[in-house]
Motif scaffolding. Sequence first.
Motif, PDB file in Angstrom:
ATOM      1  N   TYR A 147      42.553  31.882  40.501  1.00  0.00           N
ATOM      2  CA  TYR A 147      41.486  32.597  41.360  1.00  0.00           C
ATOM      3  C   TYR A 147      40.142  31.944  41.226  1.00  0.00           C
ATOM      4  O   TYR A 147      39.334  30.961  40.253  1.00  0.00           O
ATOM      5  CB  TYR A 147      41.207  34.232  40.594  1.00  0.00           C
ATOM      6  CG  TYR A 147      42.070  35.246  40.770  1.00  0.00           C
ATOM      7  CD1 TYR A 147      41.731  35.996  41.877  1.00  0.00           C
ATOM      8  CD2 TYR A 147      43.087  35.346  40.430  1.00  0.00           C
ATOM      9  CE1 TYR A 147      43.081  37.357  41.880  1.00  0.00           C
ATOM     10  CE2 TYR A 147      44.338  36.462  39.918  1.00  0.00           C
ATOM     11  CZ  TYR A 147      43.892  37.329  40.943  1.00  0.00           C
ATOM     12  OH  TYR A 147      44.789  37.597  41.393  1.00  0.00           O
ATOM     13  N   ASN A 190      39.392  39.039  35.949  1.00  0.00           N
ATOM     14  CA  ASN A 190      39.165  40.526  34.914  1.00  0.00           C
ATOM     15  C   ASN A 190      37.453  40.676  34.805  1.00  0.00           C
ATOM     16  O   ASN A 190      36.926  41.618  34.962  1.00  0.00           O
ATOM     17  CB  ASN A 190      39.736  40.156  34.179  1.00  0.00           C
ATOM     18  CG  ASN A 190      41.162  39.638  33.637  1.00  0.00           C
ATOM     19  OD1 ASN A 190      41.745  40.549  35.046  1.00  0.00           O
ATOM     20  ND2 ASN A 190      41.959  38.890  33.188  1.00  0.00           N
ATOM     21  N   GLU A 191      37.022  39.693  34.390  1.00  0.00           N
ATOM     22  CA  GLU A 191      35.341  39.579  34.436  1.00  0.00           C
ATOM     23  C   GLU A 191      34.870  40.755  36.111  1.00  0.00           C
ATOM     24  O   GLU A 191      33.961  41.280  35.508  1.00  0.00           O
ATOM     25  CB  GLU A 191      34.645  38.316  34.408  1.00  0.00           C
ATOM     26  CG  GLU A 191      33.106  38.304  34.287  1.00  0.00           C
ATOM     27  CD  GLU A 191      32.559  37.131  33.912  1.00  0.00           C
ATOM     28  OE1 GLU A 191      31.200  37.040  34.240  1.00  0.00           O
ATOM     29  OE2 GLU A 191      32.953  35.818  33.416  1.00  0.00           O
ATOM     30  N   PRO A 249      37.375  27.525  39.453  1.00  0.00           N
ATOM     31  CA  PRO A 249      37.956  28.940  38.743  1.00  0.00           C
ATOM     32  C   PRO A 249      36.962  30.138  38.468  1.00  0.00           C
ATOM     33  O   PRO A 249      35.523  29.796  38.388  1.00  0.00           O
ATOM     34  CB  PRO A 249      38.820  27.893  37.973  1.00  0.00           C
ATOM     35  CG  PRO A 249      38.157  27.202  37.219  1.00  0.00           C
ATOM     36  CD  PRO A 249      37.473  26.267  38.267  1.00  0.00           C
ATOM     37  N   ILE A 250      37.188  30.890  38.922  1.00  0.00           N
ATOM     38  CA  ILE A 250      36.556  32.254  38.233  1.00  0.00           C
ATOM     39  C   ILE A 250      37.224  33.524  37.851  1.00  0.00           C
ATOM     40  O   ILE A 250      38.539  33.396  37.666  1.00  0.00           O
ATOM     41  CB  ILE A 250      36.246  33.189  39.903  1.00  0.00           C
ATOM     42  CG1 ILE A 250      37.170  33.658  40.751  1.00  0.00           C
ATOM     43  CG2 ILE A 250      34.890  32.378  40.547  1.00  0.00           C
ATOM     44  CD1 ILE A 250      37.258  34.448  41.740  1.00  0.00           C
ATOM     45  N   ASP A 251      36.682  34.268  36.869  1.00  0.00           N
ATOM     46  CA  ASP A 251      37.691  35.230  36.007  1.00  0.00           C
ATOM     47  C   ASP A 251      37.805  36.593  36.614  1.00  0.00           C
ATOM     48  O   ASP A 251      36.011  37.177  37.028  1.00  0.00           O
ATOM     49  CB  ASP A 251      37.290  35.077  34.745  1.00  0.00           C
ATOM     50  CG  ASP A 251      37.665  35.578  34.039  1.00  0.00           C
ATOM     51  OD1 ASP A 251      38.330  36.823  34.090  1.00  0.00           O
ATOM     52  OD2 ASP A 251      36.984  36.163  32.560  1.00  0.00           O
ATOM     53  N   ARG A 298      42.924  33.183  46.492  1.00  0.00           N
ATOM     54  CA  ARG A 298      43.719  32.681  45.105  1.00  0.00           C
ATOM     55  C   ARG A 298      44.927  31.981  45.507  1.00  0.00           C
ATOM     56  O   ARG A 298      45.203  31.795  46.786  1.00  0.00           O
ATOM     57  CB  ARG A 298      43.799  33.882  44.029  1.00  0.00           C
ATOM     58  CG  ARG A 298      44.855  35.122  45.151  1.00  0.00           C
ATOM     59  CD  ARG A 298      45.179  36.144  44.591  1.00  0.00           C
ATOM     60  NE  ARG A 298      46.314  36.786  44.864  1.00  0.00           N
ATOM     61  CZ  ARG A 298      46.914  38.240  44.779  1.00  0.00           C
ATOM     62  NH1 ARG A 298      46.400  38.245  43.632  1.00  0.00           N
ATOM     63  NH2 ARG A 298      47.854  38.612  45.930  1.00  0.00           N
TER      64      ARG A 298
END
Length: 248
Positions: free
Chosen positions: A214, A228-229, A224-226, A197
């Motif tokens: 992130y 929360n997922e 980018p990545i999620d 991050r």
Amino acid sequence: MELLKCEVLSDLIEGFPFGYMVLIRGDLGMGKTLLVKLLAKSVLNNYPLLYVTFDDNPESVVDDFKNFSDRLFIIDGFTISDQRKVKSPNVIDFITEFDPGQVINKVGQAVYSKGVRGLIIDSINDLLVNVDPRGLIAMLKQLKALSRSRNLVSFIVAHVTTEDVDNLLNTVEYVFDGVIEMEFDENMANIGIPVRRLRIKRMKGISHSMNWFYFTTAKGTIVPIDINEIKNMLKNTLESLGVQIQGG
């Protein structure tokens, strides 16, 4: 105010002001060099760039920017102890010792003679461990003054390799107009999932998000990545194995 746009960071900040000097700091393997190369390409799209390379050989830098060879100028600090100097038209000078005065003189001469609008130094770690802190601060202040006077956007990379280096960077951070931090998410790392991050810790006078961004890397860019997922997927997997998640 003229801004350098960077698409991968567009959700965090509109752009980086010309005339600013920005520190990019973080542990090894965080993607700092990749980020700074994306920023360098943003400069090279419109302007000449000076790239001072301490951590990588000049041939690799030339290869990374082969589509911009007419706008790229390199000062080689990588082969400082190697007599086999790189013979490339992009390499315009060499660092021969870890001396702040020499760095300032050579960078200043290149900036004035080549009319560059961007400056990259990757990285200052050799200087961090070889130069007295007072000399280091004086050098950084002169680089900042050069950025102001020539309206450069400058990015300085530092690898946080030890606690001593971390403390030294904390001491000199105030010199910079902005700071970008890159790290592993500690909570995710503790459960064996390394997620990188970054955040813009500070950017003087410029509206920006301080939220963590992130990401992963793919095909030479930052994706980018999620988070929360990922957390939800992990929670569901653990629950399917009969592991109860506190608060779930």
